[in-house]
Design an enzyme around this catalytic site. Structure first.
Site, PDB file in Angstrom:
ATOM      1  N   GLU A 110       0.034  -9.265  11.722  1.00  0.00           N
ATOM      2  CA  GLU A 110       0.221  -9.047  10.630  1.00  0.00           C
ATOM      3  C   GLU A 110       1.740  -8.851   9.830  1.00  0.00           C
ATOM      4  O   GLU A 110       2.174  -9.593   8.875  1.00  0.00           O
ATOM      5  CB  GLU A 110      -0.796  -7.629  10.496  1.00  0.00           C
ATOM      6  CG  GLU A 110      -1.100  -6.920   9.123  1.00  0.00           C
ATOM      7  CD  GLU A 110      -1.725  -6.275   8.858  1.00  0.00           C
ATOM      8  OE1 GLU A 110      -2.374  -5.970   7.975  1.00  0.00           O
ATOM      9  OE2 GLU A 110      -1.742  -5.567   9.890  1.00  0.00           O
TER      10      GLU A 110
ATOM     11  N   ASP B 163       0.994  -1.180  -0.188  1.00  0.00           N
ATOM     12  CA  ASP B 163      -0.131  -0.120   0.101  1.00  0.00           C
ATOM     13  C   ASP B 163       0.854   1.095   0.145  1.00  0.00           C
ATOM     14  O   ASP B 163       1.168   2.115  -0.693  1.00  0.00           O
ATOM     15  CB  ASP B 163      -1.076  -0.363   1.222  1.00  0.00           C
ATOM     16  CG  ASP B 163      -1.959  -1.006   1.230  1.00  0.00           C
ATOM     17  OD1 ASP B 163      -1.425  -2.307   0.404  1.00  0.00           O
ATOM     18  OD2 ASP B 163      -2.261  -1.100   2.351  1.00  0.00           O
TER      19      ASP B 163
END
Length: 843
Positions: free
Chosen positions: A813, A614
């Protein structure tokens, strides 16, 4: 074809009702409607013939723990399936009710996850609720049932988390919610004061999808719960009873039941408190000299359900107040398999409530001690299968390390969900709802990302395939069924109101020009390799049902069961046309200004969401002349896989894909190698006048992707420079894994710091695979360096993930670039579960 007939019937009805006065409009309208119907049927609607056949003919995967956003939720693979779920709250203090547990949240439980799950028929989960000093376990066991979608048993147990800690009773609720218009009936006496907790509870129901069934709930616990004594002697409900409520809810609103229950119980708590205050006032008047009594404990004012059944109820909720330890067994039994359970018509005088005998439940292994034995047998078989596939004990891992790997794997497959509803797409700035769609997919995180993500799912498939090959095949058939006529597959699947409730509005709409890394190619490449190594049966002898697991008692692995290879090859043959369609869309919509150059669409100055990385830094400006090296690498991989698949299937496209691949590899070397920094790089700008390229200078995952995808030759002069960057502690190397961005980069650790330094397991897995299978074994000047890097990097990753899980109870994560601590959301047993393959050295 049935859709076309529906459209034609609607048009004919309109004609007969007066619309036919416009004689030219009818044929025109009919042609338009027929075109829409045909286009919709080809657009990847979930109601394809393949999916209907799997629903009708093979029900092995119909029931499951397919509500991963809940701590424990069950449903079937159909939009109108029954929904079942667990909820609970404590009685330690008054805020406990506001902390009612139902949906998976980031900061509620100290740890939770599936400790055993085969993805098909068996699962066991631990829920560590420190605030209520409770360790809950949920079990799920599915059984085949002839002429039905199957039946199952669930077990919920609880014990004190800290044996020396204080114990407070829990309020445990379990519910079943059928679609509106279904049949649901609570059998037997159900008095206004609640039902006896020592009695089994039976309900009968029927839906169009499940047929008719009975469900039984049976609880045992360490003594009945009673409200504490109080001088006011307020008349309150009996906590030793099972309380219930039957509600009438719209089909599409059933997912909100948890919030509705919380609101209802809070209102009841307020009513109980008001009743207590009224009694307290009377007490003070009758005892004017007495001291004020102390405030009652939370248990005294615990709210209960109303013990009422609303008209036409399709939802039943049962509430138990329990001491620990306790056990609650729930069994759903199909009347097709047990016709004796089918009750007489309600209007008949012969209808008499009949409890299901303990002997029958034991014979069917549905509850009690027989269920205990069956669960133990399934657990033993699962553990043996896990070792047979991944061989971690053989590799010398300790028992705690093996348990960590089993939990991580189980939490991934236990996070497989079924989602149904409308998505939102954006076309020319206008947001539109899609037709109803369905998706069967794993999720990255049950608490934070409980929905399907395209590029995550490719990594998920790699973990699942060795253990149960049918699962990723079925998952990817669903994903490809969502393909639009253009070849586009939405990168994020947010289907229905429940899914949208967890996503900010600005991120809900999907654009048809936005791509995502085609990580499903890894899974397909593995299937191709297996098919090349073994002889397969003729494709024509394989039925559609063989693509699904036909018997949940027989777990198959890709490594040792050659019977799986024929379904693999049939699957590849079936999706090949769709791959060509997606490849055409992918390479066309992401085309750059120059031939054979590519640029991620949707990029902004700070984000390239389509790339999956991202906030990784790109060029200084989002210029139309940009050329993204990671996108080029993905397309090289795509052409390579299609060349292999075309050869395997005896198609005529092989030479064309090989030529494309070789041309793109040449472009990778000639255009994207930054000789100044000795790293692969994006083209920041291309000057058409001078034909000169300006390259970025960021050192990180984007420029390493060609190496990770094995697109750099082992004898290449560039390989040595890349390996030096990997091993440099000033750039990418850490004792916890390879950083996403060089520590020396100006953007390191800045802004969102999502892909600007943190360590991600998916990319480290790709690097390890390249070092292990390619650069560390093939002849070249850097073979020994690559092999040594592999050993150290693998050890660092395994050690850190295990240690962090041991300390925190979670797989995360991402991991901090400097300390290795877990960060981002948790649990994240999506692609972080690749650590299991790293331990097994399966790349």
């Amino acid at each position: 074809l049935s859709k076309v007939f529906v459209v034609m019937a609607a048009a004919a009805w309109w004609w007969c009702c007066g619309g036919g006065s416009h004689s030219l409009l009818f044929p025109l309208l009919l042609v338009v409607l027929l075109s829409i119907a045909i286009a919709h049927n080809a657009s990847g609607s979930p109601h394809t013939s393949d999916q209907h056949r799997s629903h009708i003919n093979n029900n092995t995967l119909w029931w499951g723990t397919y509500r991963p956003n809940l701590y424990f939720g069950l449903r079937g693979r159909h939009p109108a399936s029954p929904l079942l779920g667990l909820s609970w709250f404590g009685t330690r203090h008054y805020p406990s009710l506001a902390e009612l547990r139902h949906t998976c949240e980031q900061n509620e439980l100290d740890s939770y996850g599936w400790t055993r799950h085969d993805g098909v028929a068996y699962g066991q989960q631990h829920l560590h609720d420190k605030a209520n000093n409770a360790l809950l376990q949920t079990h799920f066991l599915k059984r085949p049932a002839p002429d039905s979608v199957g039946e199952w048993s669930a077990r919920i147990t609880g014990e004190k988390l800290l044996k020396t800690g204080e114990e407070h009773p829990l309020s445990v609720m379990f519910y079943i919610a059928l679609p509106k218009g279904s049949t649901l009936h609570l059998e037997g006496p159900h008095p206004k004061k609640g039902m006896m907790a020592s009695d089994s509870i039976r309900l009968d129901g029927a839906t169009a999808e499940t047929g008719s069934f009975s469900m039984v709930l049976s609880a045992t616990q360490a003594g009945a719960v009673q409200r504490p004594a109080d001088v006011t002697k307020t008349k309150l409900s009996d906590l030793s009873k099972v309380h219930f409520v039957g509600l009438a809810m719209d089909t599409d609103d059933r997912w909100e039941l948890g919030a509705d229950l919380k609101s209802t119980l809070q209102s009841e708590r307020q009513r109980v408190y008001t009743e207590y205050l009224r009694a307290l006032t009377i007490y003070k008047k009758t005892n004017p000299t007495a001291n004020n009594p102390p405030a009652p404990p939370a248990l005294y004012l615990a709210p209960t359900l109303s013990n009422t059944l609303h008209k036409n109820y399709n939802v039943l909720v049962f509430q138990y107040f329990v001491h620990m330890p306790f056990t609650l067994d729930i069994a759903l039994l199909s009347h097709a398999a047990h016709p004796d359970l089918l009750p007489p018509p309600r209007a008949s005088k012969k209808h008499v409530f009949s409890a299901i005998s303990v002997a029958d439940l034991s014979k069917w292994r549905a509850t009690g001690s027989s269920l205990t034995k069956e669960l133990a047998s399934k657990e033993e078989a699962f553990v043996q299968q896990f070792e047979r596939v991944f061989q971690l004990q053989t590799k010398g891992f300790s028992t705690p390390q093996q348990r960590f790997a089993i939990k991580t794997f189980s939490s991934l497959v236990g996070g497989i969900g079924y989602f149904a509803g409308q998505g939102i797409i954006e076309q020319n700035g206008v947001k539109l709802l899609t037709p109803p769609q369905e998706l069967y997919s794993a999720v990255p995180s049950r608490s934070f990302f409980p929905r399907g993500f395209l590029w995550d799912e490719g990594f998920h498939a790699l973990v699942m395939q060795p253990f149960q090959p049918s699962l990723p095949r079925e998952i990817w058939r669903h994903w490809f069924d969502l393909m639009a006529p253009s070849g586009w597959i939405p990168r994020e699947q947010i289907l229905g109101s429940e899914a949208r409730s967890r996503v900010p509005e600005e991120f809900q709409a999907q654009r048809e020009d936005i791509a995502n890394p085609p990580t499903f190619l890894f899974f397909l490449k593995a299937m191709i390799s297996q098919s090349k190594l073994h002889n397969s049966k003729e494709l024509g002898t394989i039925s559609m049902d063989e693509l699904l697991p036909s018997d949940e008692t027989n777990l198959k692995s890709a490594q040792d069961d050659s019977a799986e290879l024929s379904p693999d090859r049939l699957f590849l043959a079936q999706i090949y046309p769709r791959l060509l369609q997606h490849y055409q869309w992918f390479t066309t919509t992401q085309q750059g200004m120059q031939p054979m150059s590519y640029r991620w669409r949707g990029r902004t100055i700070n984000h390239t969401l389509a790339s999956g990385l991202d906030d990784y830094p790109r060029g200084a400006a989002a210029d139309v002349s940009e050329q993204h090296v990671d996108l080029l690498s993905w397309i090289i991989l795509y052409a390579d896989v299609l060349a292999e698949l075309s050869t395997l299937l005896n198609q005529s496209d092989t030479l064309g894909f090989i030529a494309t691949r070789d041309t793109l590899v040449q472009r990778l070397e000639e255009v994207h190698w930054n000789s100044q920094v000795q790293f692969y790089a994006d083209v920041e700008r291309f000057n058409e006048t001078t034909q000169e390229y300006t390259l970025t200078s960021h050192i990180g995952y984007v420029g390493l992707l060609p190496l990770a995808l094995k697109q750099v030759r082992p004898d290449s002069d560039h390989l040595g420079a890349l390996l030096r960057y990997i091993r440099s502690e000033q750039h990418l190397w850490s004792d916890y894994g390879i950083r996403s961005l060089s520590k020396s980069d100006l953007f390191f650790g800045t802004g969102e710091n999502y892909w600007k330094g943190p360590i991600w397991i998916n990319f480290n897995y790709l690097l390890l695979g390249a070092l292990h299978d390619y650069y560390g074994v093939l002849p070249g000047p850097h073979r020994d360096t690559a092999a040594a890097l592999y050993q150290t990097l693998r050890s660092n990753l395994i050690t850190n993930l295990y240690n962090v899980h041991h300390k925190t109870g979670f797989v995360w994560e991402q991991y901090n670039a400097l300390s290795g601590k877990g960060q981002g959301c948790r649990p994240f047993t999506g692609w972080s579960a690749l650590v299991v393959l790293i331990m097994a050295e399966q790349y």
